[in-house]
Design an enzyme around this catalytic site. Sequence first.
Site, PDB file in Angstrom:
ATOM      1  N   ARG A  51       0.823  -1.212   0.000  1.00 13.63           N
ATOM      2  CA  ARG A  51       0.000   0.000   0.000  1.00 13.63           C
ATOM      3  C   ARG A  51       0.850   1.251   0.000  1.00 13.63           C
ATOM      4  NH1 ARG A  51      -5.429  -2.040   3.401  1.00 13.63           N
ATOM      5  NH2 ARG A  51      -6.159  -3.226   1.601  1.00 13.63           N
TER       6      ARG A  51
ATOM      7  N   TYR B 219      -6.934   0.460  -6.849  1.00 12.56           N
ATOM      8  CA  TYR B 219      -6.391  -0.879  -6.532  1.00 12.56           C
ATOM      9  C   TYR B 219      -5.647  -0.929  -5.197  1.00 12.56           C
ATOM     10  CZ  TYR B 219      -1.984   0.177  -9.280  1.00 12.56           C
ATOM     11  OH  TYR B 219      -0.832   0.683  -9.798  1.00 12.56           O
ATOM     12  N   GLU B 220      -5.333  -2.138  -4.803  1.00 12.54           N
ATOM     13  CA  GLU B 220      -4.690  -2.397  -3.497  1.00 12.54           C
ATOM     14  C   GLU B 220      -5.580  -1.888  -2.357  1.00 12.54           C
ATOM     15  OE1 GLU B 220      -1.947  -4.304  -3.740  1.00 12.54           O
ATOM     16  OE2 GLU B 220      -2.107  -4.490  -1.569  1.00 12.54           O
ATOM     17  N   GLY B 221      -6.893  -2.044  -2.530  1.00  9.92           N
ATOM     18  CA  GLY B 221      -7.868  -1.544  -1.560  1.00  9.92           C
ATOM     19  C   GLY B 221      -8.330  -0.159  -1.952  1.00  9.92           C
TER      20      GLY B 221
ATOM     21  N   GLN C 124      -9.584   1.988   2.515  1.00  9.62           N
ATOM     22  CA  GLN C 124      -8.476   2.503   3.328  1.00  9.62           C
ATOM     23  C   GLN C 124      -9.023   3.305   4.514  1.00  9.62           C
ATOM     24  OE1 GLN C 124      -5.417   1.520   2.627  1.00  9.62           O
ATOM     25  NE2 GLN C 124      -6.075   0.573   0.704  1.00  9.62           N
TER      26      GLN C 124
END
Lengths: 591, 591
Positions: free
Chosen positions: B294, B434-436, B441
């Site tokens: 992240r 992306y990546e959450g 978040q």
Amino acid sequence: MPSYTANIRDMQFVLHELLHVSSSEVPGYADLERDFTEAVLDAAGKVSSEVLAPLNPVGDHEGCRLENGVVRTPKGFDEAFAAMKEGGWTALDCNPDYGGQGMPYVLNCAVGEMFVSSNMAFNMYQGLTHGAVSAIDAHGTEAQKALYLPKMIACDWTGTMNLTEPHCGTDLGLLRTKAEPQEDGSYKITGTKIFISAGDHDLAENIIHLVLAKAPGGGEGTKGISLFIVPKVLVNADGTLGARNAVSVGKVEHKMGIHGSATCVMNYDGATGYLLGDLHKGMRAMFTMMNEARLGVGLQGYAVAEAAYQNAVAYAKDRLQGRAVTGVENPGGAADPLIVHPDIRRALMDQKSFLEGARAFTFWGASLIDRAHGLSDHDAEGLISLMTPVIKGFLTDKGFEACVLAQQIYGGHGYIEEQGMSQFTRDARITMIYEGANGVQALDLVGRKLAQDGGKHVMAFFEMVKAECKAHEGDDRMKPFTEALKAASKQLQTAGMYFMQNGMKTPNAALSGSYDFMHLMGHVCLGLMWTRMAKAAYAALDGGASDTGFYEAKIATGRYYMARQMPACAMHLARIESGAEPVMALAADQF
Amino acid sequence: MPSYTANIRDMQFVLHELLHVSSSEVPGYADLERDFTEAVLDAAGKVSSEVLAPLNPVGDHEGCRLENGVVRTPKGFDEAFAAMKEGGWTALDCNPDYGGQGMPYVLNCAVGEMFVSSNMAFNMYQGLTHGAVSAIDAHGTEAQKALYLPKMIACDWTGTMNLTEPHCGTDLGLLRTKAEPQEDGSYKITGTKIFISAGDHDLAENIIHLVLAKAPGGGEGTKGISLFIVPKVLVNADGTLGARNAVSVGKVEHKMGIHGSATCVMNYDGATGYLLGDLHKGMRAMFTMMNEARLGVGLQGYAVAEAAYQNAVAYAKDRLQGRAVTGVENPGGAADPLIVHPDIRRALMDQKSFLEGARAFTFWGASLIDRAHGLSDHDAEGLISLMTPVIKGFLTDKGFEACVLAQQIYGGHGYIEEQGMSQFTRDARITMIYEGANGVQALDLVGRKLAQDGGKHVMAFFEMVKAECKAHEGDDRMKPFTEALKAASKQLQTAGMYFMQNGMKTPNAALSGSYDFMHLMGHVCLGLMWTRMAKAAYAALDGGASDTGFYEAKIATGRYYMARQMPACAMHLARIESGAEPVMALAADQF
């Protein structure tokens, strides 16, 4: 594939319960009775959903291409264009003397919102024509009007506006395109114009270019600029088509979005042109159409976001992911729909509260234009002149933000082109740029409009807001609206005062805060609209309206705007009051 | 075509004058002397400017295509990839036992910033490999590490991460990919994974997929998930390549941006997989890599914006348009350059003050990861765990905004693809997703991280900010920094208090404000960084540094951030304190 259904209920609310159009004294408004506008909007909505929306991704995917000197539009655009002409949609608010239907501009805006929501790129062809029609109608000779308007209003011929050149856009004083007078009274136009929307295409038998160029004797800068009619195919005196003019397409641009709209480099190589309006007064001619053109772009900003929002709502109801923190809401499913999650709600409410406010603001602006024109009302003219940069700059910035929010709700799927959410974001992006980049709108607002007529119009606006707040004193239900509006209005006045006190001595102190001022004023305008809409909604509920869900949602959405968007005003004021120093501190080589 | 030059001066400032890396006790930091990092950054900068940046528009234009089951990357990617391998850039911070160079992660971040700025899409191939290497290094058996890591660290083989499925991304408990145990201890993996970056390509002889799947006996939801190594080509015990595994590419996605990165649908049809880490503990294995992954995306957010900014600055200096309101500045030209105009300055300063703050924040975060790993420092681990959603969510939102601002400076030219500014905006857009997704978040921050270890880490952060402000009491030069920071920190604490007081009873009250909290905290973090950077800059000036222009610009840029960005904090707090009611008021069918 995204879908679109016109929000006719909300448009009717704005037209009839907010603006009360049919009881207005503005010429033509008496015809706008509820049943009539319902029928028009319903018909336009059908065209939007069934004809235009399905073509929107097609246009994005295919784009326009230049083949042997002619621009080809995407598959299906020609049939849709024929349908638009046949339905009379291109002529709605045009001059009846030349085949128009003479409807008020406000109704054209409502219909235009649908067309833009369903297919912004496609709508550019008739949109640009509409602008050229307005210019010829306002500044043309009787002969010019008779020769061009009937065909253009029917969109048998389309129109363009040619301002920008490779080295200049905002600063038109630099332009180089030349107009050489000929013995027969015409001119030879020579130069290159760029970013010409609908510059060429295969949807009409002729294209009437309006071109800014410098004719001899006008002096330096913008003073020497005149406006010319330059047909793609020359038109004989009897209206038949003659020889091909010396106009050619240099290139079709590959753009971030609105791929279905042909953005062309146009080369004029001694093309025959005819003066439109007065010699050397081309800029003035352009400016008379600017309020309408810029309002139209502000409308695009939120109209694209409306389509994005509708799809985000559908996705949020459909997509199952996670569980509501307050307890399972969809026990029969493996997960709850996205819409249970507060942060998804926040994103949807940000969009909804903006969109409905923007619609009210834009229709109100359109009604001011109708009033200014129809009643020669100088106060209305002054007010819309003040509002124009706000409508254009604020609504397009926020419309783009709303598209990004809608796209975000789709998660990774929002980034994949076939879902269509990316297109909304990419299309909306241009509205912040063209028809005067938003920084130029802010400059226009702070540098010109605030002080126009001795500050009369901005003072009138402040009085209007004050009166609105005062009208609801003692009504506790209205407090969330009036209190937030009053506070924001005070912040706006404080910012204006800051400019007055510092701007004369340090012009950069005003200009450094111009963008924030535009946004601060945008929030005050939407706050005013929400206050009026809440009042109208309460009135309907108090009057026993059956459609309670609509009115309750309206009030709740307005409360959201006041509680969660209006706090931006204090931030903008703080930035403004920090002045020019932080903004101008660096030397150019320190960037 | 856009260009890119690494801002080595500023990176060195952060590494040495802010973080003082070479005097840190973190293992490996002693090697990071100024000359050494200068040499590394200089070499990486050259590769970025000369090899990667020229390929960036090529990758965007060509994209990746699926041909006979194999994904083809854009022209030139193979040579550039070979150059990256040859230069050892893929192995910089990897385990020396398997061919890595064992440098600290913070240095890898500085180098990574350059690679992302110059070509984000290209950098995905090694970026995903880096993540897979970390996972195998942390959770693999000795045999697995020996078999895979040397080839992967050299990028002879690349890696992927397979989490998302068509019906689930955020909510991995729903995933359907199955792992059936075989007699030889391996598994048969069956299922479809989507959005797999670098899922297939022609840059390496093998691809090592890490795949989340459900093996029998683990129970419902995320508890049953395990992580598997699934090579594209099976690897024999001696490291040679064996048979093709039952993995195939279903599709290459057509995306809004990062066209040069192959985003694939991957089909696993009884593919042979090997358990990585413990059975049914796949989620835990993923989470151990999450801070780094992240942080890497947060870095992408500002790194793309850095490239966009550099080009916007160049354009603003070059493009002549209008005259400075304070008097002509370029008398020899027909107009002044854009950079004289306050609103252009505002846009550039917004970008610059964000970018330099973001770089400091990210490198600081990377140094916390180094500290947590190298010294098993649990406080550092807790702090970076708290900061991770802020780095990811705040820096990508603001990075995207910065790209939009940079694009805006180009006016209409920013919308034309050949100028390259659109690509930055389109590429940056994915970092918010992306990546959450950034909403996730915010949920992670407010729903988990604030309360982690009894709130110990957030309290430590507040103390850190307080101590920083206290350290400069009596220093008038620091007041613009400490006063704004103190006020913002207080607002952040008030927001946290609001969540504590209301969140237990009404969880939606906390979650409705989660996104605003993430942004509020982002500003406090950047405010802290700017305060520390100002201190360092004053120290350098007081110490007689020769490079006064750099330090003065640093201080002025920080003052801009404090004066013009920190006022957003009060807005976020007001939104948070408006609670859940406005957000949750509507029924789903009222949207």
